[in-house]
Design an enzyme around this catalytic site. Sequence first.
Site, PDB file in Angstrom:
ATOM      1  N   ARG A   1      -8.156  84.410  36.902  1.00 44.46           N
ATOM      2  CA  ARG A   1      -8.681  83.161  36.340  1.00 44.46           C
ATOM      3  C   ARG A   1      -9.038  82.230  37.478  1.00 44.46           C
ATOM      4  O   ARG A   1      -8.362  82.219  38.524  1.00 44.46           O
ATOM      5  CB  ARG A   1      -7.612  82.445  35.496  1.00 44.46           C
ATOM      6  CG  ARG A   1      -7.551  82.849  34.051  1.00 44.46           C
ATOM      7  CD  ARG A   1      -8.788  82.428  33.259  1.00 44.46           C
ATOM      8  NE  ARG A   1      -8.732  82.872  31.872  1.00 44.46           N
ATOM      9  CZ  ARG A   1      -9.109  84.064  31.421  1.00 44.46           C
ATOM     10  NH1 ARG A   1      -9.608  84.971  32.236  1.00 44.46           N
ATOM     11  NH2 ARG A   1      -9.019  84.361  30.133  1.00 44.46           N
TER      12      ARG A   1
ATOM     13  N   GLU B   1     -15.665  77.137  36.271  1.00 42.39           N
ATOM     14  CA  GLU B   1     -16.823  77.971  35.889  1.00 42.39           C
ATOM     15  C   GLU B   1     -17.417  77.511  34.557  1.00 42.39           C
ATOM     16  O   GLU B   1     -16.679  76.980  33.727  1.00 42.39           O
ATOM     17  CB  GLU B   1     -16.400  79.458  35.828  1.00 42.39           C
ATOM     18  CG  GLU B   1     -15.382  79.782  34.760  1.00 42.39           C
ATOM     19  CD  GLU B   1     -14.919  81.246  34.814  1.00 42.39           C
ATOM     20  OE1 GLU B   1     -14.468  81.716  35.876  1.00 42.39           O
ATOM     21  OE2 GLU B   1     -15.001  81.897  33.758  1.00 42.39           O
TER      22      GLU B   1
ATOM     23  N   HIS C   1     -17.856  86.334  35.860  1.00 40.54           N
ATOM     24  CA  HIS C   1     -16.800  86.609  34.875  1.00 40.54           C
ATOM     25  C   HIS C   1     -17.198  87.752  33.935  1.00 40.54           C
ATOM     26  O   HIS C   1     -17.291  87.570  32.719  1.00 40.54           O
ATOM     27  CB  HIS C   1     -16.465  85.337  34.085  1.00 40.54           C
ATOM     28  CG  HIS C   1     -15.098  85.372  33.459  1.00 40.54           C
ATOM     29  ND1 HIS C   1     -14.341  84.242  33.249  1.00 40.54           N
ATOM     30  CD2 HIS C   1     -14.340  86.411  32.988  1.00 40.54           C
ATOM     31  CE1 HIS C   1     -13.189  84.580  32.682  1.00 40.54           C
ATOM     32  NE2 HIS C   1     -13.167  85.896  32.515  1.00 40.54           N
TER      33      HIS C   1
HETATM   34  C1  8YV Z   1     -13.369  87.346  28.476  1.00 38.38           C
HETATM   35  C2  8YV Z   1     -11.291  87.387  29.951  1.00 38.38           C
HETATM   36  O1  8YV Z   1     -14.635  87.901  28.539  1.00 38.38           O
HETATM   37  O2  8YV Z   1     -10.072  88.566  28.330  1.00 38.38           O
HETATM   38  C3  8YV Z   1     -10.066  87.673  29.165  1.00 38.38           C
HETATM   39  O3  8YV Z   1      -9.043  86.990  29.403  1.00 38.38           O
HETATM   40  O4  8YV Z   1     -11.243  86.695  30.894  1.00 38.38           O
HETATM   41  C4  8YV Z   1     -12.591  88.017  29.567  1.00 38.38           C
HETATM   42  O5  8YV Z   1     -12.381  89.337  29.212  1.00 38.38           O
HETATM   43  C5  8YV Z   1     -13.522  85.856  28.519  1.00 38.38           C
HETATM   44  O6  8YV Z   1     -12.317  85.175  28.592  1.00 38.38           O
HETATM   45  C6  8YV Z   1     -14.277  85.362  27.271  1.00 38.38           C
HETATM   46  O7  8YV Z   1     -13.456  85.223  26.161  1.00 38.38           O
END
Ligand code: 8YV
Length: 323
Positions: A240, A269, A287
Site C-alpha cells: 500500500r 495515488e 496499482h
Molecule cells: C485492488 C488491492 O485492485 O486487493 C487489494 O487490496 O490493492 C487491489 O487488488 C484495489 O484495492 C482496488 O480495490
Amino acid sequence: MNKPKILVARAVFPEVLAKLAQHFDVESNQTDELWTPVQLIAKLQGKQGVFTTGSERIDAALLAACPSLKICANMAVGYNNFDLDAMTAAGVLGTNTPDVLTETTADFGFALLMATARRMAEAEHFLRAGQWTRWSYDMLAGSDIHGSTLGILGMGRIGQGIARRGALGFGMKVIYHNRSRLDAATEAECKASFVSKEELLKTADHLVLVLPYSASSHHAIGAPELAQMKPTATLINIARGGIVDDAALAAALRNKTIAAAGLDVFEGEPSVHPDLLTVPNVVLTPHIASATMPTRLAMANLAADNLIEFFMKNKALTPVNHA
Ligand code: 8YV
C-alpha cells in the site's frame, strides 16, 4: 417481498451485476464516475449494502449520514479504506476478498522484482530513445535474482507466495519479518527464516513489502530504514502507498543509498510524488498487481457473494469485523 437495496459504487463485470440483480434492487455506476464523499453519501441513502473498491472511503461521517447501511463489501483484500472501528461501532459489517488474488499478486510482485533488479524499464526507454548504438560490458547491468537473499516484510498469504517463488524457482535464500512468526511447517514449506526487521533491512539483496497498511505500518520504510539497506539492494512495494515514505525513497534512489525500486502503490495515488517521476532507477506501475481478468472476476464475485450470503443467510463469507 421487497429486495434489499444495494449500491455498486464502481463499474464491475456485467455478469456480476446480473447476479446481484437476482437478489437485490441494485443501483450501479457502470459509467464509473468518481463520486465525491458527499455524492457517495447521497447515493447511499436508503441502501442496506454497498459494493466498494479501495477508492471509496467508509468513515464515521459517512456511516452517521447513512443509517440504513448494514454491510460494505470491498473488492480488495486490503481494507484500509474502511475505518473498521467506526464500522463496528455503527454495527456495519466489512468484508474483503482474500485468497482469490494471492497467486496473481505474488506473480506480479515477482515480475516487478525481476524488472527492477534487471533494469527492464530503463533498458526499454534507452532502446526506444535510440541510445543503443553499441555494446559495452556494463551497459544496463543489474543485480542477480538467483542465489541472492530475498527479504519479505509482511508474511501473509501473498508474502508466502513470493517466498515460494523465490526459494523454489530461483534458489533464493528467503528471510522475512512479520508481526508474528509463522509456524514451523509453513516456514519449512516457504523455506523462509524469521529475522528481526533490522536484520532484514541489512541483509536482503531484494526487499519486498507485502504488509497491510495501518497507523503502525505508516512509513515503515523511511529514510532511517533505507539507510540500513545495502547500496546494491532493490526495494519492491506491492502493499500500500504510505508504507514507504515516497519522498525519502526518491532521495535514496537519487543518492544511490539503494540501487533501485519497483513500486505498484503510492502515497496519495493516483498521484505520484513528482521526484519519483524523475529518477531513472525506479519501475512504476499503476496499482495493477491483482489485474488479470480471471482474478478481478473472482474478486468481484467474492464481493458480490459476501453481499448475497449476508442478506440471505446472515453470514458473510469473508468478514473483517464483527458487527
Ligand atoms: C485492488 C488491492 O485492485 O486487493 C487489494 O487490496 O490493492 C487491489 O487488488 C484495489 O484495492 C482496488 O480495490
